[in-house]
Enzyme design. Structure first.
Site, short mmCIF file in Angstrom:
data_model
loop_
_atom_site.label_atom_id
_atom_site.label_comp_id
_atom_site.label_asym_id
_atom_site.label_seq_id
_atom_site.Cartn_x
_atom_site.Cartn_y
_atom_site.Cartn_z
N ASN A 157 11.26 1.65 2.51
CA ASN A 157 10.05 1.87 3.31
C ASN A 157 10.22 3.15 4.11
O ASN A 157 11.35 3.51 4.47
CB ASN A 157 9.83 0.68 4.26
CG ASN A 157 8.38 0.58 4.67
OD1 ASN A 157 7.51 0.36 3.85
ND2 ASN A 157 8.11 0.77 5.93
N CYS A 160 -26.95 -7.64 -9.81
CA CYS A 160 -26.97 -7.95 -11.24
C CYS A 160 -28.44 -8.16 -11.65
O CYS A 160 -29.31 -8.40 -10.79
CB CYS A 160 -26.17 -9.24 -11.41
SG CYS A 160 -26.17 -9.98 -13.03
N CYS A 168 -24.17 -15.33 -11.48
CA CYS A 168 -24.01 -15.73 -12.89
C CYS A 168 -22.62 -15.44 -13.44
O CYS A 168 -22.33 -15.76 -14.59
CB CYS A 168 -25.07 -15.05 -13.76
SG CYS A 168 -24.77 -13.28 -13.98
N ILE A 212 9.06 6.13 -1.35
CA ILE A 212 9.51 5.37 -2.52
C ILE A 212 9.42 6.16 -3.83
O ILE A 212 10.30 6.06 -4.69
CB ILE A 212 8.78 4.01 -2.61
CG1 ILE A 212 9.43 3.13 -3.66
CG2 ILE A 212 7.28 4.17 -2.84
CD1 ILE A 212 9.08 1.67 -3.54
N PHE A 241 -2.75 1.02 5.17
CA PHE A 241 -3.47 0.52 6.35
C PHE A 241 -2.85 1.04 7.65
O PHE A 241 -3.54 1.52 8.53
CB PHE A 241 -3.43 -1.02 6.37
CG PHE A 241 -4.56 -1.66 5.61
CD1 PHE A 241 -5.60 -0.92 5.08
CD2 PHE A 241 -4.58 -3.03 5.43
CE1 PHE A 241 -6.64 -1.51 4.39
CE2 PHE A 241 -5.61 -3.65 4.74
CZ PHE A 241 -6.63 -2.88 4.22
N ALA A 246 0.80 -1.22 0.00
CA ALA A 246 0.00 0.00 0.00
C ALA A 246 0.84 1.28 0.00
O ALA A 246 0.39 2.31 -0.51
CB ALA A 246 -0.95 -0.01 1.20
N HIS A 248 -3.80 -9.84 -4.15
CA HIS A 248 -5.08 -9.60 -3.48
C HIS A 248 -6.17 -9.11 -4.43
O HIS A 248 -7.13 -8.48 -4.00
CB HIS A 248 -4.87 -8.60 -2.34
CG HIS A 248 -4.01 -9.14 -1.24
ND1 HIS A 248 -3.32 -8.35 -0.35
CD2 HIS A 248 -3.71 -10.42 -0.90
CE1 HIS A 248 -2.64 -9.12 0.50
NE2 HIS A 248 -2.86 -10.37 0.19
#
Ligand code: NAD
Length: 246
Positions: A218, A155, A136, A238, A35, A24, A125
């Site tokens: 990090n 749907c 369906c 980063i 998070f 994340a 994920h």
């Protein structure tokens, strides 16, 4: 810091099969909260959801037993439709274009690597970009959930439309797991970026790496085993770090 970035550049120049393993933190510079940071989703207090843990709100149990709450939280927190990739995503596109990057293994669900132009992305994920009817299997665009007037989107067949995201309590997608393990185990360099390495089993996949250089980028220090003389940890943002690389 400058010395460490120069060493990272040297490792990249020497390597031919780089794999990126991210989380994340790669998207926070695009404005998507992670998070566990100070302003991450786990630390945002919202009276509507204070009776539930974040893990429950993003779980299979919540989707099935408490769908109104699930979709209210999901719509509120997971809408990445108007978010743009940042310098971290863009640098990885460039590394792939140079033929150095063999794949991105991501825990993110925002689809930003593909939006930036990366081709080989293993999404451990899933993605909010893909959605389907639980009955369906008809496929839907993200708008079908985020713009639906129904509290629980349905749907035409009557089934619930859900995101193709691996919720807590669900298994990881087999093809992406296999691709991720293959890429990590055949890489000569791995860059781990913007992840707390606290979500399992995803975090355990880094153990398949046996290449020459492991680099951890990090904002804060991570307890990750680094081999003296061949690995490197850089603590910083980063996107800012990648924008100093060629
Ligand atoms: P996490 O929140 O546990 O950890 C994020 C880490 O990134 C933290 O250690 C933080 O210090 C670091 N970080 C934050 N911004 C950074 C930056 N600009 N540069 C460098 N480091 C930075 O996230 P995680 O490890 O990915 O695991 C949690 C789960 O979160 C994953 O399963 C993922 O599916 C989900 N998630 C995804 C998104 C997304 O798709 N963008 C957003 C939130 C959560």
């Amino acid at each position: 810091m400058e010395e460490k970035i120069a060493l990272l550049q040297k490792f990249i120049n020497e390597s031919h099969r780089i794999v990126f393993f991210g989380g994340a933190g790669v998207s926070t510079e695009s404005g998507v909260p992670d998070f566990r940071s100070k302003d991450g989703l786990y630390n945002q207090h919202d009276v509507r959801f204070e009776d539930y843990s974040p893990e429950y709100l993003l779980s299979h149990d919540c989707l099935v037993d408490n769908p109104k709450v699930f979709f209210e939280y999901y719509r509120q927190k997971m809408d990445a439709r108007n978010v743009k990739p940042n310098a971290a995503h863009n640098y990885l596109v460039e590394l792939e274009r140079q033929g150095k990057l063999i794949g991105i293994v991501t825990q993110n669900i925002d689809g930003l690597h593909q939006k930036a132009g990366s081709k080989k992305v293993f999404e451990l994920h899933g993605s909010t970009e893909r959605n389907y009817c639980m009955r369906c299997r008809k496929v839907f665009e993200p708008d079908a959930i985020f713009d639906s007037k129904e509290a629980v989107p349905h749907c035409d067949c009557g089934g619930i439309i859900r995101c193709d995201v691996t919720l807590y309590g669900e298994g990881l997608p087999v093809d992406d797991v296999e691709g991720a393990i293959e890429a990590i185990s055949s890489a000569d360099m791995m860059i781990i970026g913007g992840t707390s390495l606290r979500v399992y089993p995803a975090a355990s996949f880094i153990n398949y790496f046996h290449g020459k250089h492991l680099v951890v980028i990090n904002k804060e220090h991570l307890n990750c085993y680094l081999r003296p003389g061949q690995d490197l940890e850089i603590n910083g943002k980063i996107g800012e770090i990648f924008s100093k690389l060629k």
